[in-house]
Design a protein around this motif. Structure first.
Motif, PDB file in Angstrom:
ATOM      1  N   HIS A  68     -19.954  16.476  13.775  1.00 36.83           N
ATOM      2  CA  HIS A  68     -19.688  15.252  14.534  1.00 36.83           C
ATOM      3  C   HIS A  68     -20.116  14.024  13.757  1.00 36.83           C
ATOM      4  O   HIS A  68     -19.451  12.972  13.809  1.00 36.83           O
ATOM      5  CB  HIS A  68     -20.420  15.310  15.878  1.00 36.83           C
ATOM      6  CG  HIS A  68     -19.885  16.346  16.819  1.00 36.83           C
ATOM      7  ND1 HIS A  68     -18.535  16.469  17.113  1.00 36.83           N
ATOM      8  CD2 HIS A  68     -20.507  17.323  17.539  1.00 36.83           C
ATOM      9  CE1 HIS A  68     -18.350  17.459  17.970  1.00 36.83           C
ATOM     10  NE2 HIS A  68     -19.533  18.001  18.236  1.00 36.83           N
ATOM     11  N   LEU A  69     -21.208  14.132  13.012  1.00 40.64           N
ATOM     12  CA  LEU A  69     -21.688  13.000  12.221  1.00 40.64           C
ATOM     13  C   LEU A  69     -20.696  12.652  11.117  1.00 40.64           C
ATOM     14  O   LEU A  69     -20.390  11.465  10.899  1.00 40.64           O
ATOM     15  CB  LEU A  69     -23.057  13.323  11.629  1.00 40.64           C
ATOM     16  CG  LEU A  69     -23.679  12.255  10.724  1.00 40.64           C
ATOM     17  CD1 LEU A  69     -23.889  10.956  11.483  1.00 40.64           C
ATOM     18  CD2 LEU A  69     -25.003  12.750  10.139  1.00 40.64           C
ATOM     19  N   PHE A  70     -20.173  13.645  10.418  1.00 40.38           N
ATOM     20  CA  PHE A  70     -19.200  13.397   9.357  1.00 40.38           C
ATOM     21  C   PHE A  70     -17.947  12.724   9.913  1.00 40.38           C
ATOM     22  O   PHE A  70     -17.413  11.776   9.318  1.00 40.38           O
ATOM     23  CB  PHE A  70     -18.825  14.700   8.663  1.00 40.38           C
ATOM     24  CG  PHE A  70     -19.982  15.372   7.955  1.00 40.38           C
ATOM     25  CD1 PHE A  70     -21.116  14.661   7.632  1.00 40.38           C
ATOM     26  CD2 PHE A  70     -19.929  16.725   7.640  1.00 40.38           C
ATOM     27  CE1 PHE A  70     -22.180  15.268   6.980  1.00 40.38           C
ATOM     28  CE2 PHE A  70     -20.984  17.349   6.995  1.00 40.38           C
ATOM     29  CZ  PHE A  70     -22.109  16.617   6.674  1.00 40.38           C
ATOM     30  N   GLN A  71     -17.452  13.225  11.035  1.00 40.51           N
ATOM     31  CA  GLN A  71     -16.255  12.645  11.632  1.00 40.51           C
ATOM     32  C   GLN A  71     -16.488  11.212  12.083  1.00 40.51           C
ATOM     33  O   GLN A  71     -15.626  10.334  11.897  1.00 40.51           O
ATOM     34  CB  GLN A  71     -15.804  13.503  12.815  1.00 40.51           C
ATOM     35  CG  GLN A  71     -15.336  14.895  12.432  1.00 40.51           C
ATOM     36  CD  GLN A  71     -15.013  15.753  13.642  1.00 40.51           C
ATOM     37  OE1 GLN A  71     -15.084  15.288  14.791  1.00 40.51           O
ATOM     38  NE2 GLN A  71     -14.661  17.013  13.411  1.00 40.51           N
ATOM     39  N   SER A  72     -17.658  10.945  12.648  1.00 40.06           N
ATOM     40  CA  SER A  72     -17.962   9.587  13.100  1.00 40.06           C
ATOM     41  C   SER A  72     -18.068   8.620  11.932  1.00 40.06           C
ATOM     42  O   SER A  72     -17.590   7.472  12.009  1.00 40.06           O
ATOM     43  CB  SER A  72     -19.273   9.596  13.896  1.00 40.06           C
ATOM     44  OG  SER A  72     -19.647   8.292  14.269  1.00 40.06           O
ATOM     45  N   ILE A  73     -18.653   9.064  10.843  1.00 39.31           N
ATOM     46  CA  ILE A  73     -18.794   8.191   9.675  1.00 39.31           C
ATOM     47  C   ILE A  73     -17.438   7.869   9.069  1.00 39.31           C
ATOM     48  O   ILE A  73     -17.151   6.717   8.719  1.00 39.31           O
ATOM     49  CB  ILE A  73     -19.728   8.849   8.634  1.00 39.31           C
ATOM     50  CG1 ILE A  73     -21.159   8.916   9.171  1.00 39.31           C
ATOM     51  CG2 ILE A  73     -19.705   8.059   7.323  1.00 39.31           C
ATOM     52  CD1 ILE A  73     -22.114   9.639   8.258  1.00 39.31           C
ATOM     53  N   LEU A  74     -16.570   8.860   8.949  1.00 40.76           N
ATOM     54  CA  LEU A  74     -15.253   8.633   8.346  1.00 40.76           C
ATOM     55  C   LEU A  74     -14.376   7.736   9.209  1.00 40.76           C
ATOM     56  O   LEU A  74     -13.493   7.056   8.696  1.00 40.76           O
ATOM     57  CB  LEU A  74     -14.560   9.977   8.106  1.00 40.76           C
ATOM     58  CG  LEU A  74     -15.147  10.843   6.982  1.00 40.76           C
ATOM     59  CD1 LEU A  74     -14.402  12.162   6.889  1.00 40.76           C
ATOM     60  CD2 LEU A  74     -15.092  10.112   5.648  1.00 40.76           C
ATOM     61  N   LYS A  75     -14.621   7.731  10.517  1.00 35.33           N
ATOM     62  CA  LYS A  75     -13.833   6.875  11.398  1.00 35.33           C
ATOM     63  C   LYS A  75     -14.225   5.404  11.264  1.00 35.33           C
ATOM     64  O   LYS A  75     -13.380   4.517  11.370  1.00 35.33           O
ATOM     65  CB  LYS A  75     -14.013   7.313  12.853  1.00 35.33           C
ATOM     66  CG  LYS A  75     -13.280   8.599  13.209  1.00 35.33           C
ATOM     67  CD  LYS A  75     -13.499   8.945  14.677  1.00 35.33           C
ATOM     68  CE  LYS A  75     -12.774  10.239  15.050  1.00 35.33           C
ATOM     69  NZ  LYS A  75     -12.995  10.600  16.483  1.00 35.33           N
ATOM     70  N   HIS A  76     -15.495   5.148  11.057  1.00 30.98           N
ATOM     71  CA  HIS A  76     -15.995   3.777  11.046  1.00 30.98           C
ATOM     72  C   HIS A  76     -16.382   3.284   9.656  1.00 30.98           C
ATOM     73  O   HIS A  76     -16.777   2.127   9.503  1.00 30.98           O
ATOM     74  CB  HIS A  76     -17.221   3.656  11.962  1.00 30.98           C
ATOM     75  CG  HIS A  76     -16.942   4.038  13.385  1.00 30.98           C
ATOM     76  ND1 HIS A  76     -17.096   5.328  13.854  1.00 30.98           N
ATOM     77  CD2 HIS A  76     -16.498   3.300  14.443  1.00 30.98           C
ATOM     78  CE1 HIS A  76     -16.790   5.377  15.134  1.00 30.98           C
ATOM     79  NE2 HIS A  76     -16.419   4.167  15.520  1.00 30.98           N
ATOM     80  N   HIS A  77     -16.279   4.145   8.656  1.00 33.42           N
ATOM     81  CA  HIS A  77     -16.689   3.749   7.308  1.00 33.42           C
ATOM     82  C   HIS A  77     -15.727   4.359   6.299  1.00 33.42           C
ATOM     83  O   HIS A  77     -15.450   5.563   6.340  1.00 33.42           O
ATOM     84  CB  HIS A  77     -18.120   4.216   7.011  1.00 33.42           C
ATOM     85  CG  HIS A  77     -18.532   4.039   5.579  1.00 33.42           C
ATOM     86  ND1 HIS A  77     -18.780   2.805   5.027  1.00 33.42           N
ATOM     87  CD2 HIS A  77     -18.723   4.942   4.586  1.00 33.42           C
ATOM     88  CE1 HIS A  77     -19.106   2.951   3.763  1.00 33.42           C
ATOM     89  NE2 HIS A  77     -19.087   4.230   3.468  1.00 33.42           N
ATOM     90  N   LEU A  78     -15.223   3.521   5.407  1.00 31.67           N
ATOM     91  CA  LEU A  78     -14.313   3.984   4.377  1.00 31.67           C
ATOM     92  C   LEU A  78     -15.103   4.634   3.250  1.00 31.67           C
ATOM     93  O   LEU A  78     -15.958   3.993   2.637  1.00 31.67           O
ATOM     94  CB  LEU A  78     -13.486   2.815   3.831  1.00 31.67           C
ATOM     95  CG  LEU A  78     -12.383   3.160   2.825  1.00 31.67           C
ATOM     96  CD1 LEU A  78     -11.343   4.072   3.473  1.00 31.67           C
ATOM     97  CD2 LEU A  78     -11.725   1.891   2.294  1.00 31.67           C
ATOM     98  N   GLY A  79     -14.835   5.898   2.993  1.00 29.41           N
ATOM     99  CA  GLY A  79     -15.565   6.612   1.950  1.00 29.41           C
ATOM    100  C   GLY A  79     -14.913   7.940   1.647  1.00 29.41           C
ATOM    101  O   GLY A  79     -13.828   8.263   2.156  1.00 29.41           O
ATOM    102  N   GLU A  80     -15.587   8.730   0.821  1.00 31.98           N
ATOM    103  CA  GLU A  80     -15.076  10.037   0.438  1.00 31.98           C
ATOM    104  C   GLU A  80     -15.418  11.082   1.494  1.00 31.98           C
ATOM    105  O   GLU A  80     -16.421  10.977   2.196  1.00 31.98           O
ATOM    106  CB  GLU A  80     -15.670  10.454  -0.906  1.00 31.98           C
ATOM    107  CG  GLU A  80     -15.163   9.654  -2.090  1.00 31.98           C
ATOM    108  CD  GLU A  80     -13.720   9.976  -2.437  1.00 31.98           C
ATOM    109  OE1 GLU A  80     -13.281  11.101  -2.140  1.00 31.98           O
ATOM    110  OE2 GLU A  80     -13.035   9.098  -2.992  1.00 31.98           O
ATOM    111  N   ALA A  81     -14.567  12.095   1.612  1.00 29.38           N
ATOM    112  CA  ALA A  81     -14.839  13.203   2.520  1.00 29.38           C
ATOM    113  C   ALA A  81     -16.061  13.982   2.036  1.00 29.38           C
ATOM    114  O   ALA A  81     -16.371  14.016   0.849  1.00 29.38           O
ATOM    115  CB  ALA A  81     -13.625  14.120   2.607  1.00 29.38           C
TER     116      ALA A  81
END
Length: 250
Positions: A68-81
């Motif tokens: 859930h943390l990874f998904q939340s970060i990728l939604k609100h922050h542009l970065g690498e998977a």
């Protein structure tokens, strides 16, 4: 007047001798081209983490928390998977993360926030063993989770007779060997190695005593100290800026 008008219509021509014969580039352009060929928008970093697990926590809750943390970060922050490996033992864990610098920063920041707000967070005592910056290639094609459920008995604890440098070297050597083994055997899109690593690669599985030893080592930083150092401004005073005697006001 006619001569001046006729001359004003002529375009300025650059001397061909002044034009560069060879196209010039710089190191930034080379790095951007290298990242473009590797389908990377950001520089990728790798971090090795170890820590303790609360005794009353279901191991599945830890993997769900990170997903859930990874998904939340990728939604609100542009970065690498995020790619890597999470090994969950009976009382400790080993976590290898591969992602961009901003994503790593937010993962650590979320842990520090939980640690401050909750007295008994599911994971605690986390230490950063090593952080590798601008890695050329990833060791993992996706993020894997493996629960080490079967107890493994070790005849002797080698950490009692080794120095911290030796234990750290063995730790990094075995984790890299395990990563290369998974890279060759685990196909992209599958769930990962599963919970039978003790049968598939028993020689590459780290003893839990090693992780416990690294968690207790004071030489390694915890995430809060790492983030404080990361956010601390760097002020360098040059020798040319120092004068003697020191200026004083009357």
């Amino acid at each position: 007047m006619a001569h001046n008008r006729k001359g004003s219509k002529k375009h300025f021509q650059v001397d061909p001798l002044l034009m560069p014969k060879v196209p010039r580039t710089n190191y930034m352009h080379l790095q951007e081209e290298k990242n473009r060929l590797q389908l990377k928008k950001f520089l990728v970093h790798r971090m090795f983490l170890v820590g303790h697990i609360q005794s009353n926590v279901e191991k599945k809750e830890i993997s769900e928390y990170y997903e859930h943390l990874f998904q939340s970060i990728l939604k609100h922050h542009l970065g690498e998977a995020v790619t890597g490996l999470l090994l969950i033992y009976s009382s400790t864990f080993l976590h290898i993360l591969e992602t961009s610098n901003g994503t790593l920063f937010r993962i650590l920041l979320d842990y520090v926030a939980h640690e401050k707000e909750e007295k008994e967070f599911m994971i605690h005592g986390m230490k950063i063993i090593v952080a590798s910056h601008n890695i050329p290639t990833r060791l993992f094609m996706q993020w894997h989770v493996s629960f080490i459920k079967v107890p493994v008995l070790y005849l002797d604890d080698v950490t009692q007779s080794q120095s911290l440098a030796e234990v750290t070297t063995d730790f990094l050597t075995m984790t890299h060997k395990l990563a290369l083994h998974l890279f060759k055997t685990v196909k992209v899109g599958t769930k990962g190695p599963g919970d039978n690593l003790h049968q598939v690669a028993p020689d590459l599985l780290l003893p839990e005593q090693t992780i416990q030893y690294l968690c207790k080592a004071e030489e390694f930083m915890d995430p809060a100290t790492f983030l404080n150092m990361y956010n601390r401004p760097i002020h360098i005073t040059l020798d040319s800026e120092t004068v003697w005697p020191a200026p004083s006001r009357f």
